[in-house]
Scaffold this motif. Sequence first.
Motif, PDB file in Angstrom:
ATOM      1  N   LEU A 324     -10.027 -55.564 155.871  1.00  0.00           N
ATOM      2  CA  LEU A 324      -9.590 -56.798 156.507  1.00  0.00           C
ATOM      3  C   LEU A 324      -9.371 -57.747 155.214  1.00  0.00           C
ATOM      4  O   LEU A 324     -10.306 -57.762 154.455  1.00  0.00           O
ATOM      5  CB  LEU A 324     -10.235 -57.669 157.470  1.00  0.00           C
ATOM      6  CG  LEU A 324     -10.625 -56.885 158.712  1.00  0.00           C
ATOM      7  CD1 LEU A 324     -11.536 -57.587 159.647  1.00  0.00           C
ATOM      8  CD2 LEU A 324      -9.557 -56.241 159.460  1.00  0.00           C
ATOM      9  N   ALA A 325      -8.293 -58.514 155.105  1.00  0.00           N
ATOM     10  CA  ALA A 325      -7.811 -59.359 154.206  1.00  0.00           C
ATOM     11  C   ALA A 325      -7.602 -60.772 154.989  1.00  0.00           C
ATOM     12  O   ALA A 325      -6.642 -60.928 155.521  1.00  0.00           O
ATOM     13  CB  ALA A 325      -7.088 -58.903 153.117  1.00  0.00           C
ATOM     14  N   LEU A 326      -8.687 -61.798 154.751  1.00  0.00           N
ATOM     15  CA  LEU A 326      -8.221 -63.113 155.046  1.00  0.00           C
ATOM     16  C   LEU A 326      -7.812 -63.871 154.007  1.00  0.00           C
ATOM     17  O   LEU A 326      -8.503 -64.431 153.033  1.00  0.00           O
ATOM     18  CB  LEU A 326      -9.496 -63.623 155.897  1.00  0.00           C
ATOM     19  CG  LEU A 326     -10.299 -62.922 156.507  1.00  0.00           C
ATOM     20  CD1 LEU A 326     -11.420 -63.641 157.023  1.00  0.00           C
ATOM     21  CD2 LEU A 326      -9.681 -62.406 157.921  1.00  0.00           C
ATOM     22  N   LEU A 327      -6.355 -64.403 154.292  1.00  0.00           N
ATOM     23  CA  LEU A 327      -5.599 -65.039 153.056  1.00  0.00           C
ATOM     24  C   LEU A 327      -5.180 -66.335 153.628  1.00  0.00           C
ATOM     25  O   LEU A 327      -4.390 -66.613 154.478  1.00  0.00           O
ATOM     26  CB  LEU A 327      -4.425 -64.368 152.845  1.00  0.00           C
ATOM     27  CG  LEU A 327      -4.859 -62.783 152.463  1.00  0.00           C
ATOM     28  CD1 LEU A 327      -3.418 -62.039 152.083  1.00  0.00           C
ATOM     29  CD2 LEU A 327      -5.743 -62.639 151.223  1.00  0.00           C
ATOM     30  N   LEU A 389      -4.792 -59.585 157.421  1.00  0.00           N
ATOM     31  CA  LEU A 389      -4.076 -58.373 157.130  1.00  0.00           C
ATOM     32  C   LEU A 389      -5.153 -57.137 157.468  1.00  0.00           C
ATOM     33  O   LEU A 389      -6.321 -57.512 157.305  1.00  0.00           O
ATOM     34  CB  LEU A 389      -3.930 -58.035 155.734  1.00  0.00           C
ATOM     35  CG  LEU A 389      -2.642 -58.720 155.187  1.00  0.00           C
ATOM     36  CD1 LEU A 389      -2.276 -60.123 155.304  1.00  0.00           C
ATOM     37  CD2 LEU A 389      -2.295 -58.256 153.582  1.00  0.00           C
ATOM     38  N   LEU A 390      -4.627 -56.127 158.279  1.00  0.00           N
ATOM     39  CA  LEU A 390      -5.836 -55.077 158.444  1.00  0.00           C
ATOM     40  C   LEU A 390      -5.148 -53.816 158.251  1.00  0.00           C
ATOM     41  O   LEU A 390      -4.021 -53.515 158.401  1.00  0.00           O
ATOM     42  CB  LEU A 390      -5.863 -55.104 159.764  1.00  0.00           C
ATOM     43  CG  LEU A 390      -6.856 -54.158 160.602  1.00  0.00           C
ATOM     44  CD1 LEU A 390      -7.364 -54.554 161.840  1.00  0.00           C
ATOM     45  CD2 LEU A 390      -6.125 -52.746 160.999  1.00  0.00           C
ATOM     46  N   GLY A 406     -11.812 -61.574 145.593  1.00  0.00           N
ATOM     47  CA  GLY A 406     -11.682 -60.259 145.058  1.00  0.00           C
ATOM     48  C   GLY A 406     -13.139 -59.750 144.434  1.00  0.00           C
ATOM     49  O   GLY A 406     -13.167 -58.606 143.857  1.00  0.00           O
ATOM     50  N   ALA A 407     -14.172 -60.164 144.937  1.00  0.00           N
ATOM     51  CA  ALA A 407     -15.478 -59.878 144.488  1.00  0.00           C
ATOM     52  C   ALA A 407     -16.113 -58.984 145.235  1.00  0.00           C
ATOM     53  O   ALA A 407     -17.401 -58.358 145.220  1.00  0.00           O
ATOM     54  CB  ALA A 407     -16.576 -61.091 144.561  1.00  0.00           C
ATOM     55  N   GLY A 408     -15.394 -58.322 146.213  1.00  0.00           N
ATOM     56  CA  GLY A 408     -15.973 -57.040 147.210  1.00  0.00           C
ATOM     57  C   GLY A 408     -15.965 -55.859 146.404  1.00  0.00           C
ATOM     58  O   GLY A 408     -15.670 -55.727 145.105  1.00  0.00           O
ATOM     59  N   ASP A 409     -16.333 -54.701 147.117  1.00  0.00           N
ATOM     60  CA  ASP A 409     -16.113 -53.328 146.485  1.00  0.00           C
ATOM     61  C   ASP A 409     -15.085 -53.104 146.120  1.00  0.00           C
ATOM     62  O   ASP A 409     -13.996 -53.266 146.636  1.00  0.00           O
ATOM     63  CB  ASP A 409     -17.061 -52.514 147.341  1.00  0.00           C
ATOM     64  CG  ASP A 409     -18.503 -52.625 147.767  1.00  0.00           C
ATOM     65  OD1 ASP A 409     -19.457 -53.227 146.384  1.00  0.00           O
ATOM     66  OD2 ASP A 409     -19.137 -52.340 148.563  1.00  0.00           O
ATOM     67  N   GLU A 413     -11.140 -53.876 147.775  1.00  0.00           N
ATOM     68  CA  GLU A 413     -10.396 -54.916 147.190  1.00  0.00           C
ATOM     69  C   GLU A 413      -8.955 -53.990 146.570  1.00  0.00           C
ATOM     70  O   GLU A 413      -7.728 -54.565 146.730  1.00  0.00           O
ATOM     71  CB  GLU A 413     -10.887 -55.469 145.853  1.00  0.00           C
ATOM     72  CG  GLU A 413     -12.193 -56.440 146.213  1.00  0.00           C
ATOM     73  CD  GLU A 413     -11.906 -57.205 147.166  1.00  0.00           C
ATOM     74  OE1 GLU A 413     -10.732 -57.801 147.236  1.00  0.00           O
ATOM     75  OE2 GLU A 413     -12.850 -57.870 147.478  1.00  0.00           O
ATOM     76  N   LYS A 414      -9.132 -52.994 146.252  1.00  0.00           N
ATOM     77  CA  LYS A 414      -7.900 -51.950 145.963  1.00  0.00           C
ATOM     78  C   LYS A 414      -7.045 -51.991 147.181  1.00  0.00           C
ATOM     79  O   LYS A 414      -5.659 -52.277 147.175  1.00  0.00           O
ATOM     80  CB  LYS A 414      -8.437 -50.776 145.677  1.00  0.00           C
ATOM     81  CG  LYS A 414      -7.074 -49.858 144.956  1.00  0.00           C
ATOM     82  CD  LYS A 414      -7.540 -48.396 144.526  1.00  0.00           C
ATOM     83  CE  LYS A 414      -6.330 -47.564 144.318  1.00  0.00           C
ATOM     84  NZ  LYS A 414      -6.845 -46.166 143.923  1.00  0.00           N
ATOM     85  N   ALA A 415      -7.755 -51.757 148.206  1.00  0.00           N
ATOM     86  CA  ALA A 415      -6.860 -51.594 149.656  1.00  0.00           C
ATOM     87  C   ALA A 415      -6.170 -52.680 149.991  1.00  0.00           C
ATOM     88  O   ALA A 415      -5.134 -52.864 150.329  1.00  0.00           O
ATOM     89  CB  ALA A 415      -7.699 -50.907 150.746  1.00  0.00           C
ATOM     90  N   ALA A 416      -6.849 -53.952 149.766  1.00  0.00           N
ATOM     91  CA  ALA A 416      -6.283 -55.324 150.214  1.00  0.00           C
ATOM     92  C   ALA A 416      -5.424 -55.534 149.042  1.00  0.00           C
ATOM     93  O   ALA A 416      -4.175 -56.021 149.550  1.00  0.00           O
ATOM     94  CB  ALA A 416      -7.614 -56.140 149.853  1.00  0.00           C
ATOM     95  N   ASP A 417      -5.399 -55.378 147.814  1.00  0.00           N
ATOM     96  CA  ASP A 417      -4.442 -55.519 146.872  1.00  0.00           C
ATOM     97  C   ASP A 417      -3.012 -54.979 147.230  1.00  0.00           C
ATOM     98  O   ASP A 417      -2.126 -55.297 147.092  1.00  0.00           O
ATOM     99  CB  ASP A 417      -4.736 -55.384 145.435  1.00  0.00           C
ATOM    100  CG  ASP A 417      -5.763 -56.146 145.022  1.00  0.00           C
ATOM    101  OD1 ASP A 417      -5.732 -57.458 145.538  1.00  0.00           O
ATOM    102  OD2 ASP A 417      -6.640 -56.028 143.999  1.00  0.00           O
TER     103      ASP A 417
END
Length: 527
Positions: A324-327, A389-390, A406-409, A413-417
Amino acid sequence: MSRLHEPRRVVVVGGGIAGLASAALLAHEGHTVTLLEKRDELGGRVGSYERDGFRFDTGASWYLMPEVFDHFFALLGTTTREQLDLTVLEPSYRVFFEGYDEHLDVHPDEQRNLKTFEALEPGAGRRLEEYLDSADDAYTMALDRFLYTAFESPGSLVHPSILRRSPRLARLLTRSLESHVAARFEDPRLRQVLGYPAVFLGSSPDRAPSMYHLMSRMDLGDRVLYPLGGFTRLIEAVEGLARDRGASLHTGATVTGIVTTADRRPAVEAVTYRDAEGEHTVAADVVVGAADLHHLETELLPRHLQTHPERSWRSRTPGPGAVLALLGVEGELPALPHHSLFFTRDWKQNFRDVFGPEPRVPDPASVYVCKPSATDPTVAPPGHENLFLLVPVPADVTIGAGGDEGAGDPAVEKAADAAIDMVGSWADVPDLRDRVVVRRTIGPADFARKFNAWQGGALGLEHTLRQSAFLRPGNASSKVDGLYYAGATTVPGVGLPMCLISAELVLKRLRGDRSAGPLPVEGAGAA
């Protein structure tokens, strides 16, 4: 009053939607209810996160099956209208397709949706009408015979309405949703729209039985709603009803064990838990396990009292995990309505990556996007948008956890980007990543740590044939009297409506009610 109906001491383990709903219904029934939640806030996966003027729902974001919510509130002597401020989404959602310039909008108007299908494939409008008629019939049968039963009585499966449909039911249960759709529609976009609801069930179109084509009745044949204030309002409403009925709700209380009697046939006796003040024991005549079933069984009970020991999970499959990305985004995003789906061309590979024998994070991945700021001005500051985003990924804790800015594993972070860049490209917002002013990611390891989710799954057990209806784990222990289950890992399944029904199924157990349909409502008005 018989022992079956006299007030009992109930302890509910878990403060997600199923636990809160169970607490509310059982307290309303007159039982003494104590709810224990390990986290500092209630709601479980239906969570909320606030920062810099943004408020994000961190879990559920689709309000489907409104009649289930209406019935639940009516059982508590209130109405949906009194508890929530619902608005109809228009469009219901938008779909972007890789390789196509035009998106597809689904509307809260069946006739418009028929015309949309017809425009993409001659004859598809009529076939969709037939498809939705079938979906409506299956949905009605599910509500009447399958969803509101714990399958205690074999007679529930030989009701005349089921026997009359048995040849058709056999086909729907033994054929995949993917095959069912492909036999009726040629255009790949239409196939994707009709196959995607399998994801709501924690499955994929080639793994979910075609019985679940009933899901299309909820979006293409009905309206998609949204509770203003977000889904945290639903949690607040159910929490308030539970407290008003007398339930005692405790956060920061980690359950450490379920204590049973030493009888030949053990029964629940108490629950032990730990909080900031130390170790505690609370007496119980009934325990409702509303947390993850794998955790409840394998961690809170001794081996000889486990109905679902570790070995039984080797043949079970979780639903997908999620990144999940909360933006929080500066400026407007006019191409995105409240709900959007971004479908990659290689649909089959996407699902193989998530559910196949060699799971991996899909690349590229299909993405779901929610922009509640399109509907609700309270979720973002003026001049900004709120995006959720899911990305469906395998249920695998080694993918890692998320973090802020961006400090996650790395895999998270690659999947979120990648998802942010896809949305920016397809929705014509090339500078989307640069406009992000608040960012938090969540990964499978977070689901495991926060919710004790088996394998880090985001939803619950996958809805395959072997994990649906009476083949799904039941809602009562076979080895401990007075131990019941609610939530997404037991009957009837995953999703907010199913969790509300699971709470009602516990109430039916305590009443000794083996009927197949919803409980009758006494003295309640229309929702």
